[in-house]
Design a protein around this motif. Structure first.
Motif, mmCIF file in Angstrom:
data_model
loop_
_atom_site.group_PDB
_atom_site.id
_atom_site.type_symbol
_atom_site.label_atom_id
_atom_site.label_comp_id
_atom_site.label_asym_id
_atom_site.label_seq_id
_atom_site.Cartn_x
_atom_site.Cartn_y
_atom_site.Cartn_z
ATOM 1 N N GLN A 171 -69.781 35.172 24.204
ATOM 2 C CA GLN A 171 -69.762 33.943 24.993
ATOM 3 C C GLN A 171 -70.175 34.237 26.434
ATOM 4 O O GLN A 171 -70.950 33.506 27.024
ATOM 5 N N SER A 172 -69.695 35.339 26.996
ATOM 6 C CA SER A 172 -70.060 35.715 28.356
ATOM 7 C C SER A 172 -71.558 35.986 28.460
ATOM 8 O O SER A 172 -72.209 35.572 29.397
ATOM 9 N N GLU A 173 -72.118 36.678 27.459
ATOM 10 C CA GLU A 173 -73.538 36.974 27.466
ATOM 11 C C GLU A 173 -74.355 35.700 27.410
ATOM 12 O O GLU A 173 -75.335 35.538 28.108
ATOM 13 N N ALA A 174 -73.954 34.733 26.593
ATOM 14 C CA ALA A 174 -74.684 33.482 26.467
ATOM 15 C C ALA A 174 -74.688 32.722 27.782
ATOM 16 O O ALA A 174 -75.687 32.135 28.160
ATOM 17 N N THR A 175 -73.588 32.750 28.505
ATOM 18 C CA THR A 175 -73.559 31.993 29.751
ATOM 19 C C THR A 175 -74.338 32.687 30.850
ATOM 20 O O THR A 175 -74.853 32.033 31.728
ATOM 21 N N THR A 176 -74.478 34.010 30.792
ATOM 22 C CA THR A 176 -75.225 34.678 31.857
ATOM 23 C C THR A 176 -76.721 34.667 31.608
ATOM 24 O O THR A 176 -77.487 34.770 32.538
ATOM 25 N N THR A 177 -77.153 34.540 30.356
ATOM 26 C CA THR A 177 -78.584 34.542 30.107
ATOM 27 C C THR A 177 -79.192 33.150 30.253
ATOM 28 O O THR A 177 -80.392 33.034 30.406
ATOM 29 N N ILE A 178 -78.412 32.105 30.210
ATOM 30 C CA ILE A 178 -78.942 30.753 30.330
ATOM 31 C C ILE A 178 -78.418 30.142 31.622
ATOM 32 O O ILE A 178 -77.699 29.168 31.630
ATOM 33 N N GLU A 179 -78.776 30.749 32.748
ATOM 34 C CA GLU A 179 -78.280 30.264 34.034
ATOM 35 C C GLU A 179 -79.174 29.209 34.646
ATOM 36 O O GLU A 179 -78.733 28.417 35.439
ATOM 37 N N GLY A 180 -80.443 29.237 34.363
ATOM 38 C CA GLY A 180 -81.351 28.298 34.995
ATOM 39 C C GLY A 180 -82.732 28.381 34.394
ATOM 40 O O GLY A 180 -82.941 29.006 33.359
ATOM 41 N N GLN A 181 -83.676 27.752 35.071
ATOM 42 C CA GLN A 181 -85.039 27.656 34.567
ATOM 43 C C GLN A 181 -85.919 28.759 35.139
ATOM 44 O O GLN A 181 -85.549 29.438 36.087
ATOM 45 N N THR A 182 -87.101 28.878 34.567
ATOM 46 C CA THR A 182 -88.099 29.831 35.002
ATOM 47 C C THR A 182 -89.253 29.073 35.655
ATOM 48 O O THR A 182 -89.704 28.065 35.127
ATOM 49 N N ILE A 183 -89.698 29.554 36.811
ATOM 50 C CA ILE A 183 -90.851 28.974 37.494
ATOM 51 C C ILE A 183 -91.912 30.063 37.590
ATOM 52 O O ILE A 183 -91.674 31.119 38.173
#
Length: 151
Positions: A28-40
């Motif tokens: 669960q911790s890994e999932a929340t840290t890898t999906i923090e925001g978008q890529t530009i």
């Protein structure tokens, strides 16, 4: 009174539950840290030459024209083209500035008050005078973005 077998089963069950809770906690911790925001992703074609570097800064209105952006990236030029990626950008309003730092002194050089090195911004506004955040701003929502900036 519990038998030795019952105690052994209780300890084994507790151990399995403990290992599962740790494993799920890390997942669960890994999932929340890898999906923090978008890529530009920002690309500049037709850079004048391959000399020096191109410096990029992702800005908010608060950081605009005040030095460092919220993310800063420099890259070498190959075949008169550069591409950089800003990662984990949270939703909000941003603008990108780019500078062709030919002499690699990490700043824009001026002559008689005019920039000596090429620069550009997101949205490619045609402006006279200092760059304005309002002309270069864009919104980050739930999708990755790609920009081309012209010098």
């Amino acid at each position: 009174m519990k038998t030795a077998t019952q105690l052994k089963n209780n300890v084994l069950t507790t151990l399995v539950l403990f290992v599962l809770s740790i494993t799920l906690g890390f997942a669960q911790s890994e999932a929340t840290t890898t999906i923090e925001g978008q890529t530009i992703t920002v690309t500049i074609d037709k850079v004048k030459n391959n000399t020096g570097q191109v410096m990029f800064a992702l800005h908010t209105k608060d950081t605009w024209m005040k030095g460092q952006g919220v993310q800063n990236v420099s890259t070498k030029i190959e075949n008169n083209t550069v591409t950089v990626t800003f990662k984990n950008v949270k939703p909000g309003t941003y603008a990108v500035m780019a500078l062709h730092d030919e002499n690699e002194n990490n700043s824009m050089d001026f002559e008689n008050g005019m920039p000596k090195e090429n620069y550009g911004m997101s949205n490619n506004p045609m402006s006279f005078g200092p760059p304005q955040f309002e002309d270069a701003k864009f919104e980050v929502t739930t999708e990755d973005l790609d920009f081309n900036i012209r010098f």
